[in-house]
Design an enzyme around this catalytic site. Structure first.
Site, PDB file in Angstrom:
ATOM      1  N   TYR A  99       0.844  -1.205   0.000  1.00 42.72           N
ATOM      2  CA  TYR A  99       0.000   0.000   0.000  1.00 42.72           C
ATOM      3  C   TYR A  99       0.877   1.252   0.000  1.00 42.72           C
ATOM      4  O   TYR A  99       0.697   2.163  -0.821  1.00 42.72           O
ATOM      5  CB  TYR A  99      -0.899  -0.030   1.233  1.00 42.72           C
ATOM      6  CG  TYR A  99      -1.877   1.117   1.344  1.00 42.72           C
ATOM      7  CD1 TYR A  99      -2.934   1.250   0.445  1.00 42.72           C
ATOM      8  CD2 TYR A  99      -1.765   2.062   2.366  1.00 42.72           C
ATOM      9  CE1 TYR A  99      -3.843   2.293   0.562  1.00 42.72           C
ATOM     10  CE2 TYR A  99      -2.677   3.092   2.492  1.00 42.72           C
ATOM     11  CZ  TYR A  99      -3.716   3.207   1.593  1.00 42.72           C
ATOM     12  OH  TYR A  99      -4.617   4.239   1.712  1.00 42.72           O
ATOM     13  N   VAL A 151      -9.221  -0.081  13.378  1.00 38.68           N
ATOM     14  CA  VAL A 151      -9.446  -0.062  14.826  1.00 38.68           C
ATOM     15  C   VAL A 151     -10.803   0.530  15.215  1.00 38.68           C
ATOM     16  O   VAL A 151     -11.474   0.004  16.115  1.00 38.68           O
ATOM     17  CB  VAL A 151      -8.271   0.623  15.559  1.00 38.68           C
ATOM     18  CG1 VAL A 151      -8.220   2.121  15.284  1.00 38.68           C
ATOM     19  CG2 VAL A 151      -8.316   0.351  17.044  1.00 38.68           C
ATOM     20  N   SER A 207     -13.722   0.725  13.503  1.00 36.58           N
ATOM     21  CA  SER A 207     -14.843  -0.169  13.190  1.00 36.58           C
ATOM     22  C   SER A 207     -14.796  -1.419  14.068  1.00 36.58           C
ATOM     23  O   SER A 207     -15.839  -1.895  14.540  1.00 36.58           O
ATOM     24  CB  SER A 207     -14.864  -0.520  11.701  1.00 36.58           C
ATOM     25  OG  SER A 207     -13.579  -0.805  11.239  1.00 36.58           O
ATOM     26  N   PHE A 224     -13.427  -1.736  17.219  1.00 36.33           N
ATOM     27  CA  PHE A 224     -13.771  -1.406  18.617  1.00 36.33           C
ATOM     28  C   PHE A 224     -15.263  -1.073  18.750  1.00 36.33           C
ATOM     29  O   PHE A 224     -15.923  -1.519  19.691  1.00 36.33           O
ATOM     30  CB  PHE A 224     -12.938  -0.217  19.121  1.00 36.33           C
ATOM     31  CG  PHE A 224     -11.524  -0.547  19.530  1.00 36.33           C
ATOM     32  CD1 PHE A 224     -10.989  -1.817  19.345  1.00 36.33           C
ATOM     33  CD2 PHE A 224     -10.701   0.431  20.113  1.00 36.33           C
ATOM     34  CE1 PHE A 224      -9.676  -2.120  19.718  1.00 36.33           C
ATOM     35  CE2 PHE A 224      -9.393   0.137  20.497  1.00 36.33           C
ATOM     36  CZ  PHE A 224      -8.878  -1.122  20.295  1.00 36.33           C
ATOM     37  N   ASP A 257       0.420  -3.332  23.279  1.00 33.40           N
ATOM     38  CA  ASP A 257       0.011  -2.909  24.625  1.00 33.40           C
ATOM     39  C   ASP A 257      -0.930  -1.705  24.598  1.00 33.40           C
ATOM     40  O   ASP A 257      -1.328  -1.199  25.649  1.00 33.40           O
ATOM     41  CB  ASP A 257       1.250  -2.628  25.497  1.00 33.40           C
ATOM     42  CG  ASP A 257       2.085  -1.468  24.959  1.00 33.40           C
ATOM     43  OD1 ASP A 257       1.653  -0.808  23.987  1.00 33.40           O
ATOM     44  OD2 ASP A 257       3.178  -1.223  25.506  1.00 33.40           O
ATOM     45  N   ARG A 261       1.368   8.489  15.144  1.00 37.74           N
ATOM     46  CA  ARG A 261       1.032   9.223  13.917  1.00 37.74           C
ATOM     47  C   ARG A 261       0.180  10.436  14.273  1.00 37.74           C
ATOM     48  O   ARG A 261      -0.818  10.314  14.982  1.00 37.74           O
ATOM     49  CB  ARG A 261       0.266   8.311  12.965  1.00 37.74           C
ATOM     50  CG  ARG A 261      -0.086   8.993  11.668  1.00 37.74           C
ATOM     51  CD  ARG A 261      -0.885   8.100  10.765  1.00 37.74           C
ATOM     52  NE  ARG A 261      -0.113   7.003  10.225  1.00 37.74           N
ATOM     53  CZ  ARG A 261      -0.641   5.823   9.910  1.00 37.74           C
ATOM     54  NH1 ARG A 261      -1.904   5.582  10.125  1.00 37.74           N
ATOM     55  NH2 ARG A 261       0.112   4.894   9.382  1.00 37.74           N
TER      56      ARG A 261
HETATM   57  N1  UDP Z   1      -5.638  -1.991  16.193  1.00 40.23           N
HETATM   58  C1  UDP Z   1      -6.020  -2.591  17.375  1.00 40.23           C
HETATM   59  N2  UDP Z   1      -7.108  -3.415  17.350  1.00 40.23           N
HETATM   60  C2  UDP Z   1      -7.839  -3.651  16.232  1.00 40.23           C
HETATM   61  C3  UDP Z   1      -7.455  -3.036  15.027  1.00 40.23           C
HETATM   62  C4  UDP Z   1      -6.335  -2.217  15.048  1.00 40.23           C
HETATM   63  O1  UDP Z   1      -5.412  -2.398  18.432  1.00 40.23           O
HETATM   64  O2  UDP Z   1      -8.816  -4.396  16.313  1.00 40.23           O
HETATM   65  C5  UDP Z   1      -4.491  -1.075  16.222  1.00 40.23           C
HETATM   66  C6  UDP Z   1      -3.452  -1.287  15.129  1.00 40.23           C
HETATM   67  O3  UDP Z   1      -2.503  -2.246  15.518  1.00 40.23           O
HETATM   68  C7  UDP Z   1      -2.875   0.101  14.994  1.00 40.23           C
HETATM   69  C8  UDP Z   1      -4.048   1.023  15.304  1.00 40.23           C
HETATM   70  O4  UDP Z   1      -4.999   0.238  16.000  1.00 40.23           O
HETATM   71  O5  UDP Z   1      -1.861   0.313  15.939  1.00 40.23           O
HETATM   72  C9  UDP Z   1      -4.722   1.613  14.074  1.00 40.23           C
HETATM   73  O6  UDP Z   1      -4.999   0.557  13.191  1.00 40.23           O
HETATM   74  P1  UDP Z   1      -5.838   0.734  11.868  1.00 40.23           P
HETATM   75  O7  UDP Z   1      -5.828  -0.586  11.179  1.00 40.23           O
HETATM   76  O8  UDP Z   1      -7.148   1.348  12.168  1.00 40.23           O
HETATM   77  O9  UDP Z   1      -5.060   1.815  11.017  1.00 40.23           O
HETATM   78  P2  UDP Z   1      -3.524   2.053  10.632  1.00 40.23           P
HETATM   79  O10 UDP Z   1      -2.649   1.085  11.387  1.00 40.23           O
HETATM   80  O11 UDP Z   1      -3.444   1.853   9.182  1.00 40.23           O
HETATM   81  O12 UDP Z   1      -3.275   3.439  11.068  1.00 40.23           O
END
Ligand code: UDP
Length: 312
Positions: free
Chosen positions: A146, A188, A190, A192, A207, A276
């Protein structure tokens, strides 16, 4: 009134963009191959004279008869679970799809708008991330398909600008959430929100100390339209600069959904960025735009959407 082609127009962001363009009086030609897009996101527009939908895979070919003022290229799966599931399609839509969309813009004498991403910064060593930061991407890691496709897309867009004088805009989209995310999207917010609504444990990767900065979809689309309509080519960051750890996000989600879900911990995915946050100086000064929706308000609206969708 402009005639705008939106690739990925049935996706999460693309469909909101189609709505805002139609609402302001533009004509919209929505293209989507429905790999991650959904008919349900745009069917409320079917039958409107200024809206048309065409099922096309922009990685193969784009066919749009008639004049076009603007091509907005949003087509791409964008969730980390897709990076593993359909890596080659992602590489193709970022590279070949961008080439085809630029070719269409050039042929029609249209403005070209590229949806790029904060993923071009990879796991950033500079924080917050300004547009001048060149990033820290692992090309051969799971996110490389990506990240590198989007980096290529930016390079291709600038080459068409410099070499073919195509008028371009590039937005770098930071984590955006809201209604029309798919419940099974894997990201994350959607995950949560649906887990909290269903009373299931929230799946915390690592963590939970890693951070993201979450932008509500209405703010994101308003920012993109300011960029589109303005004189500045970008790349420009659009997002929200309020930063949260995933543990903090989990707290907000359980609070607004009034959920008693516990947290369950799972391993952190490979190359998951530690933190980020967009530096929004450029967006604030050059576009006179800023995010308006705070996390609690946005999560409340998102939870309402998922509750209805899941019939809870
Ligand atoms: N994440 C999490 N649980 C989930 C999905 C994602 O803890 O069920 C974490 C993931 O490891 C990351 C953050 O949430 O650190 C954001 O993940 P997402 O996939 O939403 O977006 P991206 O990593 O592309 O910013």
């Amino acid at each position: 009134m402009a005639r705008v082609v939106v690739t990925g127009g049935a996706g999460f962001l693309g469909s909101h963009l189609c709505d805002r363009l139609l609402d302001r009086g533009d004509e919209v030609v929505c293209l989507d191959n429905l790999v991650t897009g959904l008919n349900a996101n745009v069917e409320h527009r079917f039958g409107e004279p200024r809206f048309s939908f065409s099922r096309q895979d922009v990685s193969n070919h784009i066919w749009v008869p008639g004049h076009v003022d603007t091509v907005m290229h949003l087509a791409s799966p964008a969730s980390p679970i897709d990076f593993e599931r359909i890596p080659i399609q992602i590489l193709k839509v970022g590279s070949l799809g961008t080439h085809n969309a630029l070719g269409l813009a050039k042929e029609k004498g249209a403005k070209f708008f590229l949806a790029s991403t904060s993923e071009v910064y990879g796991d950033p060593a500079v924080h917050p991330q300004p547009e001048t930061y060149n990033g820290n991407v692992n090309p051969i890691g799971p996110r490389g398909v990506y990240d590198e496709a989007k980096r290529f897309a930016e390079a291709m867009t600038m080459a068409y600008h410099n070499h073919h004088s195509v008028d371009v805009r590039i937005v770098r989209i930071f984590n955006t959430y809201g209604p029309r995310m798919r419940p099974e999207d894997g990201r994350v917010v959607s995950n949560f929100v649906t887990q909290a609504l269903l009373g299931e444990p929230l799946t915390m990767y690592g963590d939970g100390s890693q951070s993201r900065s979450f932008c509500f979809v209405d703010d994101q689309i308003a920012g993109q339209l300011s960029l589109l309509d303005g004189e500045h080519s970008g790349p420009i960051n659009i997002g929200n600069d309020q930063e949260f750890t995933m543990l903090e996000l989990a707290e907000v989600v359980t609070k607004v959904t009034n959920s008693s879900s516990e947290i369950t911990f799972a391993p952190l995915p490979v190359d998951d960025p530690t933190r980020r946050r967009p530096d929004l100086t450029e967006a604030r000064t050059k576009l006179s735009w800023k995010p308006m929706v705070d996390l609690e308000t946005g999560i409340t609206k998102t939870a309402e959407y998922f509750a209805k969708l899941l019939k809870i």
